[in-house]
Design a protein around this motif. Structure first.
Motif, mmCIF file in Angstrom:
data_model
loop_
_atom_site.group_PDB
_atom_site.id
_atom_site.type_symbol
_atom_site.label_atom_id
_atom_site.label_comp_id
_atom_site.label_asym_id
_atom_site.label_seq_id
_atom_site.Cartn_x
_atom_site.Cartn_y
_atom_site.Cartn_z
ATOM 1 N N GLY A 8 33.665 93.673 41.093
ATOM 2 C CA GLY A 8 32.946 94.985 40.942
ATOM 3 C C GLY A 8 33.413 95.498 39.523
ATOM 4 O O GLY A 8 32.939 96.622 38.714
ATOM 5 N N LEU A 9 34.973 96.183 40.317
ATOM 6 C CA LEU A 9 34.974 97.279 39.073
ATOM 7 C C LEU A 9 35.444 96.494 37.498
ATOM 8 O O LEU A 9 35.844 97.096 36.863
ATOM 9 C CB LEU A 9 36.993 97.264 39.933
ATOM 10 C CG LEU A 9 36.961 98.147 40.770
ATOM 11 C CD1 LEU A 9 38.004 98.124 41.612
ATOM 12 C CD2 LEU A 9 35.657 99.433 40.862
ATOM 13 N N GLY A 10 35.361 94.693 37.911
ATOM 14 C CA GLY A 10 35.728 95.146 36.024
ATOM 15 C C GLY A 10 34.785 94.914 35.525
ATOM 16 O O GLY A 10 34.901 94.870 34.165
ATOM 17 N N ILE A 11 33.420 94.517 36.397
ATOM 18 C CA ILE A 11 32.105 94.445 35.807
ATOM 19 C C ILE A 11 31.775 95.815 34.929
ATOM 20 O O ILE A 11 31.222 96.192 34.057
ATOM 21 C CB ILE A 11 31.466 93.896 36.278
ATOM 22 C CG1 ILE A 11 31.736 92.496 36.646
ATOM 23 C CG2 ILE A 11 30.039 93.577 35.641
ATOM 24 C CD1 ILE A 11 30.827 91.637 37.527
ATOM 25 N N TRP A 12 31.729 96.518 36.354
ATOM 26 C CA TRP A 12 31.152 97.624 36.085
ATOM 27 C C TRP A 12 32.075 99.320 35.641
ATOM 28 O O TRP A 12 31.660 100.892 36.619
ATOM 29 C CB TRP A 12 30.263 98.031 37.118
ATOM 30 C CG TRP A 12 28.926 97.933 37.137
ATOM 31 C CD1 TRP A 12 28.011 97.360 36.388
ATOM 32 C CD2 TRP A 12 28.850 96.117 37.910
ATOM 33 N NE1 TRP A 12 27.034 95.566 37.019
ATOM 34 C CE2 TRP A 12 27.642 95.775 37.988
ATOM 35 C CE3 TRP A 12 29.466 95.887 39.470
ATOM 36 C CZ2 TRP A 12 27.140 95.277 39.346
ATOM 37 C CZ3 TRP A 12 29.022 95.036 40.834
ATOM 38 C CH2 TRP A 12 27.985 94.494 40.553
ATOM 39 N N TYR A 13 33.611 98.580 34.975
ATOM 40 C CA TYR A 13 33.884 99.689 35.086
ATOM 41 C C TYR A 13 33.819 100.811 33.950
ATOM 42 O O TYR A 13 34.347 102.056 33.555
ATOM 43 C CB TYR A 13 35.402 99.501 34.225
ATOM 44 C CG TYR A 13 34.877 98.371 32.875
ATOM 45 C CD1 TYR A 13 35.624 99.464 31.442
ATOM 46 C CD2 TYR A 13 34.415 97.016 32.257
ATOM 47 C CE1 TYR A 13 34.990 99.088 30.641
ATOM 48 C CE2 TYR A 13 34.592 96.741 30.885
ATOM 49 C CZ TYR A 13 34.944 97.675 30.065
ATOM 50 O OH TYR A 13 34.535 97.409 28.738
ATOM 51 N N GLU A 14 32.344 100.782 33.160
ATOM 52 C CA GLU A 14 31.751 101.764 32.509
ATOM 53 C C GLU A 14 31.137 103.085 33.219
ATOM 54 O O GLU A 14 31.006 103.760 32.340
ATOM 55 C CB GLU A 14 31.941 101.500 30.931
ATOM 56 C CG GLU A 14 32.205 100.426 30.196
ATOM 57 C CD GLU A 14 31.871 100.239 28.664
ATOM 58 O OE1 GLU A 14 32.238 100.756 27.966
ATOM 59 O OE2 GLU A 14 30.957 99.198 28.527
ATOM 60 N N ASN A 15 30.606 102.554 33.778
ATOM 61 C CA ASN A 15 30.010 103.632 34.771
ATOM 62 C C ASN A 15 31.116 104.438 36.375
ATOM 63 O O ASN A 15 31.555 103.360 36.852
ATOM 64 C CB ASN A 15 29.277 102.143 35.397
ATOM 65 C CG ASN A 15 27.801 102.992 36.461
ATOM 66 O OD1 ASN A 15 28.075 104.062 37.022
ATOM 67 N ND2 ASN A 15 26.564 102.923 36.245
ATOM 68 N N TYR A 16 30.560 105.117 35.975
ATOM 69 C CA TYR A 16 31.842 106.041 36.334
ATOM 70 C C TYR A 16 31.016 105.921 37.797
ATOM 71 O O TYR A 16 32.309 105.491 38.763
ATOM 72 C CB TYR A 16 32.079 107.696 36.163
ATOM 73 C CG TYR A 16 33.038 108.795 36.566
ATOM 74 C CD1 TYR A 16 34.138 107.738 36.368
ATOM 75 C CD2 TYR A 16 32.694 109.438 37.857
ATOM 76 C CE1 TYR A 16 35.256 109.168 36.554
ATOM 77 C CE2 TYR A 16 33.733 110.082 38.369
ATOM 78 C CZ TYR A 16 34.440 110.001 37.833
ATOM 79 O OH TYR A 16 35.608 110.617 38.408
ATOM 80 N N LEU B 53 35.681 102.082 44.224
ATOM 81 C CA LEU B 53 36.474 102.399 45.075
ATOM 82 C C LEU B 53 37.600 103.095 45.978
ATOM 83 O O LEU B 53 37.831 102.237 46.776
ATOM 84 C CB LEU B 53 37.511 103.550 43.879
ATOM 85 C CG LEU B 53 37.961 102.663 42.535
ATOM 86 C CD1 LEU B 53 38.059 104.554 41.481
ATOM 87 C CD2 LEU B 53 39.322 101.997 42.138
ATOM 88 N N VAL B 54 36.295 103.847 46.680
ATOM 89 C CA VAL B 54 36.267 104.097 47.461
ATOM 90 C C VAL B 54 35.815 102.743 49.096
ATOM 91 O O VAL B 54 36.995 102.899 50.270
ATOM 92 C CB VAL B 54 35.129 105.151 48.116
ATOM 93 C CG1 VAL B 54 34.799 105.180 49.185
ATOM 94 C CG2 VAL B 54 35.173 106.404 47.845
ATOM 95 N N LEU B 55 35.225 101.813 48.607
ATOM 96 C CA LEU B 55 35.119 100.396 49.324
ATOM 97 C C LEU B 55 35.951 100.022 49.416
ATOM 98 O O LEU B 55 37.037 98.988 50.595
ATOM 99 C CB LEU B 55 33.846 99.916 49.438
ATOM 100 C CG LEU B 55 32.342 100.194 49.386
ATOM 101 C CD1 LEU B 55 31.664 99.412 48.817
ATOM 102 C CD2 LEU B 55 32.460 100.624 50.963
ATOM 103 N N ALA B 56 37.066 99.797 48.028
ATOM 104 C CA ALA B 56 38.373 98.795 48.109
ATOM 105 C C ALA B 56 39.188 98.977 48.698
ATOM 106 O O ALA B 56 40.020 98.653 49.252
ATOM 107 C CB ALA B 56 37.782 98.305 46.638
ATOM 108 N N GLY B 57 39.335 100.400 48.779
ATOM 109 C CA GLY B 57 40.319 101.445 49.171
ATOM 110 C C GLY B 57 40.375 101.323 50.734
ATOM 111 O O GLY B 57 41.391 101.565 51.084
#
Length: 386
Positions: free
Chosen positions: A286-294, A301-305
């Motif tokens: 998802g980070l690679g897909i929606w990187y432009e949506n802050y 990032l919170v969930l991945a962390g």
């Protein structure tokens, strides 16, 4: 009570150590632009940073298993808090490499001794003790980019050396608290050890498998802050916001640490090694897909962390149980050497994706290692719960 006090002070010292280690994370794009670094110079600095902090850990882990030197618990952090803030005033790449090396080797020296101490200070509660210790480190990982990003955003790179005096005071005060609450001069509980060559002869294949599993597992944890820094900088976002965004990822692991400290069931460590990478996979995708949506980036990032950083204690605890007579080497495999190997790969991938003008591609490179880590973890033995 004295053991609890020692563990709390050790955890807080870990917070200080990792905060100073992460001061530079939001600053890489700014250092590159202000110092006019070439792609080669940028790769060199990124690689030196990873090599110094992570490959020093196996060396000190081996030394720890040969000679018990508890003084590294405070001497290493002192080197880190003195050298790393100097990055704000050093004029060229050679001086930056020297400061990074000295500071991060000191921080690398701290970890094998400190994590082994954390695993033995609470009798019969190794994973809980390590979780509390890593909780402090995770909080420090989140604070470092916030402090570095805010200070540089407000006052520029040259303000960083002002962080040296408070760092020295904190290290010395927390060392006094650790010393008052524990008897580190006694021979550690895991006193029966074998030397490195016999260890490799007997356990080399299993140690290699654990190292490969750990390296693939931590590669996204190492690389995501770099991906955040360069992707957001490419979108024109300032260094303060970059630090805040990195902090969201790094601080989220503290929730997982709290869970492991309070609810962890002994014997489930291997399960974490197998399933956690699979849970993280769609989040990194998802980070690679929606990187432009802050806002989507922050949520992911919170969930991945939470998944990638929050369950680290289970991996280290598993390594200690797998190699109970060599906990220094075990800690170094999963905390140092694995992170160092992952860091070398991340430094190369970061340079390549930046030169291509697409730093967001870095997220996609983390997906295959997650799958490999989960698959190879199935080959690791299940350790008896007793």
């Amino acid at each position: 009570m004295s053991s609890v006090r020692a563990l709390v002070c050790l955890s807080l010292l870990h917070c200080v150590v990792d905060a100073y280690a992460m001061l530079v994370e939001p600053l890489w794009p700014r250092l590159s632009s202000e110092l006019r670094l070439t792609p080669w110079s940028q790769w060199l600095l990124l690689t030196v940073a990873m090599l110094a902090v992570n490959f020093s850990q196996p060396v000190f882990g081996l030394l720890r298993d040969r000679w018990h030197v508890p003084a590294v618990v405070w001497m290493g952090p002192l080197a880190g808090v003195i050298c790393l803030p100097l990055l704000g005033v050093l004029p060229h790449v050679g001086a930056l490499c020297a400061a990074l090396t000295l500071g991060l080797v000191g921080i690398g020296a701290f970890h094998p001794e400190a994590v082994t101490m954390a695993g033995t200070v609470l009798a019969g509660q190794r994973t809980r003790g390590i979780s509390i210790f890593l909780l402090g480190g995770t909080l420090g990982l989140g604070l470092g980019p916030l402090i570095g990003g805010y200070c540089v955003q407000a006052w520029g790179l040259r303000c960083l050396p002002l962080l040296i005096p408070p760092g020295i005071v904190l290290v010395l005060l927390l060392e006094l608290g650790i010393r008052a609450g524990s008897n580190r001069r006694e021979q550690p509980a895991d006193a029966h050890r074998v030397r490195l060559i016999p260890f490799l002869r007997e356990h080399g294949a299993m140690a290699g498998l654990l190292l490969l599993v750990s390296t693939c597992r931590v590669l996204p944890a190492v690389g995501i802050p770099k991906a955040v820094a360069f992707t957001l900088a490419n979108q024109g976002i300032d260094v303060g916001a970059i630090g805040l965004t990195q902090s969201a990822f790094l601080s989220a692991g503290s929730v997982g640490m709290l869970y492991l400290a309070g609810k962890f069931q002994h014997g489930t460590e291997r399960r974490h090694l197998v399933f956690d990478p699979l849970v993280a996979f769609p989040l990194v995708l998802g980070l690679g897909i929606w990187y432009e949506n802050y806002y989507a980036t922050i949520a992911l990032l919170v969930l991945a962390g939470l998944v990638l950083n929050g369950t680290t204690a289970a991996v280290i605890s598993y390594s200690h149980q797998l190699f109970p007579n060599n906990t220094g080497i075990a800690s170094s495999l999963t905390m140092g050497f694995a992170w160092g190997l992952a860091g070398i790969v991340v430094a190369i991938l970061t340079t390549v994706t930046n030169q291509a003008g697409h730093p967001e591609w870095l997220y996609w490179t983390f997906l295959p290692p997650l799958l490999v880590s989960s698959l190879l973890a199935m080959l690791l033995p299940q350790i008896d719960r007793s």
